[in-house]
Scaffold this active site. Structure first.
Site, mmCIF file in Angstrom:
data_model
loop_
_atom_site.group_PDB
_atom_site.id
_atom_site.type_symbol
_atom_site.label_atom_id
_atom_site.label_comp_id
_atom_site.label_asym_id
_atom_site.label_seq_id
_atom_site.Cartn_x
_atom_site.Cartn_y
_atom_site.Cartn_z
ATOM 1 N N TYR A 144 0.851 -1.186 0.000
ATOM 2 C CA TYR A 144 0.000 0.000 0.000
ATOM 3 C C TYR A 144 0.885 1.234 0.000
ATOM 4 C CZ TYR A 144 -3.437 3.433 1.716
ATOM 5 O OH TYR A 144 -4.257 4.535 1.863
ATOM 6 N N ASP A 239 9.497 2.704 -0.617
ATOM 7 C CA ASP A 239 8.472 3.382 0.176
ATOM 8 C C ASP A 239 8.724 3.078 1.652
ATOM 9 O OD1 ASP A 239 6.326 4.450 1.428
ATOM 10 O OD2 ASP A 239 4.795 3.486 0.182
ATOM 11 N N LYS A 267 4.712 9.380 8.441
ATOM 12 C CA LYS A 267 4.562 8.845 9.807
ATOM 13 C C LYS A 267 5.607 9.396 10.784
ATOM 14 C CE LYS A 267 2.217 4.742 8.044
ATOM 15 N NZ LYS A 267 0.847 4.687 8.415
HETATM 16 C C1 LIG Z 1 4.002 2.148 3.121
HETATM 17 C C2 LIG Z 1 3.025 3.293 3.095
HETATM 18 N N1 LIG Z 1 3.080 4.185 2.091
HETATM 19 C C3 LIG Z 1 2.251 5.220 2.032
HETATM 20 C C4 LIG Z 1 1.279 5.409 2.978
HETATM 21 C C5 LIG Z 1 0.377 6.591 2.866
HETATM 22 O O1 LIG Z 1 0.608 7.477 3.923
HETATM 23 P P1 LIG Z 1 -0.537 8.494 4.421
HETATM 24 O O2 LIG Z 1 -1.577 7.667 5.090
HETATM 25 O O3 LIG Z 1 0.202 9.412 5.350
HETATM 26 O O4 LIG Z 1 -1.040 9.187 3.221
HETATM 27 C C6 LIG Z 1 1.163 4.493 4.035
HETATM 28 C C7 LIG Z 1 0.137 4.621 5.091
HETATM 29 O O5 LIG Z 1 -0.928 5.034 4.982
HETATM 30 C C8 LIG Z 1 2.066 3.410 4.096
HETATM 31 O O6 LIG Z 1 1.999 2.520 5.065
HETATM 32 N N1 LIG Z 2 -2.084 0.899 6.896
HETATM 33 C C1 LIG Z 2 -2.396 2.281 6.802
HETATM 34 C C2 LIG Z 2 -1.111 3.013 6.736
HETATM 35 O O1 LIG Z 2 -0.075 2.529 7.018
HETATM 36 C C3 LIG Z 2 -3.209 2.696 7.971
HETATM 37 C C4 LIG Z 2 -3.454 4.173 8.092
HETATM 38 C C5 LIG Z 2 -4.653 4.648 7.336
HETATM 39 O O2 LIG Z 2 -4.732 4.459 6.115
HETATM 40 O O3 LIG Z 2 -5.523 5.234 7.956
#
Ligand SMILES: Cc1ncc(COP(=O)(O)O)c(C=O)c1O
Ligand SMILES: N[C@H](C=O)CCC(=O)O
Length: 429
Positions: A144, A239, A267
């Site tokens: 993701y 990522d 994060k």
């Molecule tokens: C590996 C990874 N990339 C991208 C994202 C996207 O980050 P955000 O939720 O801050 O948009 C997340 C988490 O949501 C993630 O776990």
């Molecule tokens: N797995 C997602 C990000 O790492 C959880 C956070 C979200 O999308 O709200």
């Protein structure tokens, strides 16, 4: 445990926001029931609006590696807020955070701050395309990268939990330049690059997957991506939104000794405030506007509060080096949860790297999304609720990793393992 007020607040939220939440990952869709509404966090604990306390293993989905309300972060935020919350102009704090990122993340020579992990990955793939003049991006099933249209294909996290790995609203035109491969499959990578030698702009991947549960890379997998990107002139995009400053001070690239061309962060880099970043080779970053012609912008980018919290978090990590303790605590937890399941006769396997951990309700190793999809998610849901009743707040989906923080004590880990022993017996039938 009574959660009457939580229920009332969430009932109101359902009328106000789609599904009552601002992100589907927190909607409890993978475990049933309704989300718990929280009032405050301190150290390793969360307290809900009914006054129930939980040991928190989500840490806001990763950022809170120091625990909630760490004094250094709190003080930095108070100091920043007294100077004004946003200027839309350069600040010294932006330099401070950029310098720390460049110092700590081995491959990053230049960095651009954005507002979320999603913005970071969206910008990185645009840059890879602008830099190479090619269109196709490779991603891996169950990984993701935020809700970027072209990456919401075979996506993990809540997209997988809630059954929309290919989201409606992503047009075939947008998705047509995304190629999906199985994670940890070296042959698939060989074949793809042999078939499309001049078309691939970049390969984006989670170096340790957290979004189909925690799935480590198999030996040779990251090396193979590096080798093909070098050979075929594609941009390697690691990522590290989740793994950055989490699995090691310098992220997964430091842990595994692999240098990507571009890195995406989020994060932890914002210490609990909204931020993201992407950075890497200076010759590639030099193509970003206004140094170059690839457009990317943001009214609140480099925000004073987010940079203050980020600097305080990274500096504290640097000063205190919590990584050995994070590793040993999480290893203890892994062993304890596994033993608790085994004592109850429940088959489980684990995926763990440093302080990222998943207990999979499955009887074979989980190395890819195809493996993860076979887990007993209904049993995970029962386990989740039994743990909640014992004051342990775990991820509300089999397809999310749990995070241990520097604030978790020996006693917290021991209490969690005791709770798991009871929970496993309760879900045995
Ligand atoms: C590996 C990874 N990339 C991208 C994202 C996207 O980050 P955000 O939720 O801050 O948009 C997340 C988490 O949501 C993630 O776990
Ligand atoms: N797995 C997602 C990000 O790492 C959880 C956070 C979200 O999308 O709200």
């Amino acid at each position: 445990m009574s959660r009457t007020k939580s229920h009332e607040v969430f009932a109101r939220a359902k009328h106000l926001m789609p599904g009552g939440v601002n992100s589907p990952a927190r909607a409890f869709g993978g475990v049933g029931g309704e989300p718990i509404v929280f009032e405050r966090g301190q150290g390793a604990y969360l307290v809900d609006v009914d006054g129930n306390q939980y040991i928190d293993y989500i840490g806001s989905w990763g950022p809170m590696i120091l625990g909630h309300l760490h004094p250094a972060v709190r003080e930095a935020l108070h100091a920043a807020v007294d100077q004004g919350t946003s200027f839309g102009a350069p600040t010294e704090r932006e330099n401070g955070l950029a310098e720390l990122i460049i110092e700590l993340v081995p491959s990053v020579e230049q960095v651009r701050l954005v507002n979320s992990g999603t913005e970071a990955t969206m910008s990185a793939i645009r840059l890879a395309r602008g830099f190479t003049g090619r269109n196709k991006i490779v991603k891996f099933a169950g990984n993701y990268h935020g809700h970027v249209d072209s990456l919401l294909v075979a996506a993990g996290s809540a997209a997988a939990t809630l059954g929309v790995p290919n989201s409606p609203g992503v047009t075939p035109g947008t998705a047509q330049d995304t190629i999906v491969l199985p994670y940890n499959n070296l042959e698939a990578l060989d074949q793809l690059f042999a078939e499309h030698p001049d078309e691939i702009a970049g390969v984006i991947f989670e170096p340790v997957v957290g979004n189909m549960g925690c799935v480590p890379p198999m030996p040779g997998f990251l090396e193979k991506i590096r080798e093909h990107c070098d050979h075929y002139g594609a941009v390697m995009i690691m990522d590290e939104v989740m793994t950055g400053f989490r699995v090691a001070m310098g992220g997964a690239q430091q842990l595994f000794g692999i240098k990507p061309d571009l890195t995406t962060l989020g994060k932890i880099v914002g210490g609990g405030l909204p931020i993201g970043a992407y950075g890497g080779r200076a010759d590639i970053m030099g193509h970003i506007m206004p140094a170059g012609e690839v457009y990317q912008a943001g009214t609140l980018s480099g925000n004073p509060l987010a940079t203050a919290a980020g600097i305080a978090t990274l500096q504290t990590l640097k000063d205190t080096n919590p990584y050995p303790q994070l590793d040993s605590h999480t290893q203890l937890l892994e062993q304890g949860l596994t033993a608790a399941a085994a004592e109850a006769g429940i088959p489980t396997v684990t995926g763990r790297v440093g302080s990222m951990l998943t207990l999979f309700f499955h009887n074979e190793p989980v190395r890819s999304w195809d493996d993860a999809a076979k887990c007993d998610t209904a049993r995970y849901g029962k386990y989740f609720w039994e743990m909640i009743e014992r004051g342990i707040y775990l991820p509300c989906s089999q397809y999310e990793a749990l995070f241990v923080s520097a604030a978790h004590s020996d006693a917290d880990i021991a209490k969690t393992i005791d709770a798991a022993k009871d929970a496993m017996l309760a879900i045995k039938k």
